[in-house]
Motif scaffolding. Structure first.
Motif, short mmCIF file in Angstrom:
data_model
loop_
_atom_site.label_atom_id
_atom_site.label_comp_id
_atom_site.label_asym_id
_atom_site.label_seq_id
_atom_site.Cartn_x
_atom_site.Cartn_y
_atom_site.Cartn_z
N ASN A 1 39.38 -73.28 -63.39
CA ASN A 1 39.05 -74.54 -64.06
C ASN A 1 40.18 -75.54 -64.03
N GLY A 2 41.31 -75.16 -63.47
CA GLY A 2 42.47 -76.03 -63.42
C GLY A 2 43.16 -75.94 -62.07
N PRO A 3 44.41 -76.39 -61.99
CA PRO A 3 45.12 -76.42 -60.72
C PRO A 3 45.60 -75.03 -60.30
N ILE A 4 45.96 -74.93 -59.04
CA ILE A 4 46.51 -73.70 -58.48
C ILE A 4 47.76 -74.06 -57.70
N SER A 5 48.82 -73.26 -57.89
CA SER A 5 50.05 -73.50 -57.15
C SER A 5 50.48 -72.20 -56.49
N SER A 6 51.08 -72.33 -55.32
CA SER A 6 51.50 -71.15 -54.57
C SER A 6 52.83 -71.42 -53.90
N SER A 7 53.79 -70.49 -54.10
CA SER A 7 55.06 -70.60 -53.39
C SER A 7 55.06 -69.55 -52.29
N ILE A 8 55.49 -68.31 -52.59
CA ILE A 8 55.40 -67.25 -51.58
C ILE A 8 54.31 -66.25 -51.96
N GLY A 9 53.59 -66.52 -53.04
CA GLY A 9 52.46 -65.69 -53.40
C GLY A 9 51.22 -66.06 -52.60
N SER A 10 50.18 -65.21 -52.68
CA SER A 10 48.97 -65.46 -51.91
C SER A 10 47.76 -65.02 -52.69
N LEU A 11 46.61 -65.50 -52.26
CA LEU A 11 45.33 -65.13 -52.86
C LEU A 11 44.54 -64.33 -51.84
N SER A 12 44.13 -63.12 -52.23
CA SER A 12 43.32 -62.27 -51.37
C SER A 12 41.90 -62.28 -51.90
N ALA A 13 40.99 -62.90 -51.14
CA ALA A 13 39.63 -63.12 -51.64
C ALA A 13 38.58 -62.81 -50.58
N THR A 14 38.84 -61.78 -49.78
CA THR A 14 37.93 -61.45 -48.68
C THR A 14 36.69 -60.71 -49.15
N SER A 15 36.62 -60.39 -50.43
CA SER A 15 35.38 -59.97 -51.06
C SER A 15 35.30 -60.68 -52.39
N GLY A 16 34.16 -60.64 -53.04
CA GLY A 16 34.03 -61.37 -54.28
C GLY A 16 33.82 -62.85 -54.04
#
Length: 300
Positions: free
Chosen positions: A93-108
Motif C-alpha cells: 500500500n506504500g512505497p518500496i525501496s531496494s538497495s542490495i536486497g531483492s524480491l522473490s515472487a515467482t509464485s504467489g
C-alpha cells in the motif's frame, strides 16, 4: 515463545537472530507495527499470525520467507537478502525501496496497491502482478510475468526503458496496456486482449509463441523508430511521429483493420497479407508485396 505472546502494536520490533522458535503464532502485529528482520541467520520466516504491518525492513543476507499473506501499509525496505513471498499474496500500500536486497515472487502474487500516483514497481520476475487504479513508475529493466497481469484502470504510467516479458510455458493473456518494450518468451500460447488497445512505444518481440488475436488491437505509438514484426494481427495501428520499418522477411498478416497513420515507412522485402474471413478495406499505403487471402471480400 514458550508461553504468552508479543503484540507489537504501534511500536517497532527488530528480530536479529535465528528463526522464531516455539509457538511463533503468538507474535502479532497491527497495521501500525514496524517490523525489521536483520542479521544473517537462515530459515527466517514471517509467521502466519502476521498479516499486516506498517513498515517492513528485510536486512538479512540469507533472506526472509513469508509463511502467509501480508499487507504492508507503509514502506517495504529491501536492504539485504531475498524477500520470498512463497505462494502467498504480498500487498503493497506504500512505497518500496531496494538497495542490495531483492524480491522473490515467482509464485504467489504481488499487488501494488498504493492509492495515489507514483508507486515504483521493482524489476523482478512475478507470477501474478496487480496494479491499483493509480499510475505506476515501471523500472528501467525487465518485469517478468509467468501468470497474470492485472493492469488496473490507470493510464499514463511511466514506462521509459521498461520491458515486460510474458514468460510462461503455459497459456497467458496479454492485457490491454501501454507498454514500452513488450516481449513474449518461453513456449506457451498467448491470447491478445479482445478489447482495448495494446500499445507499444518501443520494441515488440513476439517470440515463437502461437497467438489468439480475435478482437485485439496493437498500436505502435513510439515517437522514435519502430519495427513492426511479422506476425498475424487483428487490428494493426500506427500513431505518433516515429518512423516505422515493416519486417523484411515473413508476412505481416492483418485480419481486421490496418491504420498506418502518417508515419514514414521502410518497406523493403516486406509482405502485408489481408487474411480476414470477413470484409476488409485495403488501406491506401505504399506496399512492397500486397497479398489477400482467406474468403472475405475486399474493398479498395
Amino acid at each position: 515463545f514458550t508461553s504468552g505472546g508479543i503484540s507489537v502494536g504501534a511500536n517497532s520490533l527488530s528480530l536479529n537472530g535465528a528463526a522464531i522458535s516455539g509457538n511463533f503464532n503468538n507474535l502479532s502485529t497491527t497495521s501500525s507495527s514496524n517490523l525489521s528482520f536483520a542479521g544473517s541467520s537462515s530459515n527466517v520466516f514471517i509467521p502466519t499470525s502476521i498479516t499486516s504491518v506498517n513498515n517492513l525492513t528485510i536486512n538479512n543476507a540469507n533472506g526472509v520467507l513469508m509463511n502467509g499473506s501480508v499487507t504492508i501499509n507503509g514502506t517495504l525496505s529491501l536492504s539485504s537478502g531475498a524477500f520470498s513471498i512463497g505462494a502467498n499474496t504480498l500487498t503493497l500500500n506504500g512505497p518500496i525501496s531496494s538497495s542490495i536486497g531483492s524480491l522473490s515472487a515467482t509464485s504467489g502474487a504481488v499487488v501494488y496497491n498504493q492509492q495515489s500516483s507514483g508507486q515504483t514497481v521493482l524489476a523482478t520476475n512475478y507470477a501474478n502482478l496487480t496494479f491499483s487504479d493509480y499510475t505506476k513508475i515501471l523500472p528501467s529493466g525487465s518485469v517478468g510475468i509467468s501468470s497474470t497481469f492485472n493492469t488496473g484502470n490507470a493510464t499514463g504510467h511511466t514506462i521509459t526503458g521498461n520491458t515486460i516479458n510474458f514468460n510462461a510455458s503455459g497459456s497467458q493473456t496479454i492485457p490491454a496496456f501501454n507498454y514500452n518494450n513488450l516481449t513474449s518468451s518461453s513456449s506457451g500460447p498467448r491470447v491478445l486482449a479482445s478489447s482495448g488497445t495494446i500499445g507499444i512505444a518501443g520494441v515488440f518481440t513476439p517470440g515463437s509463441n502461437s497467438y489468439t488475436i480475435s478482437g485485439s488491437t496493437i498500436e505502435f505509438n513510439g515517437s522514435s523508430s519502430q519495427t513492426i514484426p511479422a506476425i498475424n494481427y487483428n487490428n494493426l495501428t500506427s500513431s505518433s511521429s516515429g518512423s516505422r520499418t515493416l519486417a523484411s522477411s515473413g508476412t505481416i498478416g492483418i485480419s481486421g483493420t490496418y491504420t498506418p497513420g502518417s508515419n514514414s515507412y521502410t518497406i523493403s522485402g516486406s509482405t502485408v497479407d489481408y487474411n480476414g474471413s470477413g470484409s476488409q478495406t485495403i488501406s491506401a499505403f505504399n506496399y512492397n508485396n500486397l497479398t489477400s487471402s482467406s474468403s472475405g471480400s475486399r474493398i479498395l
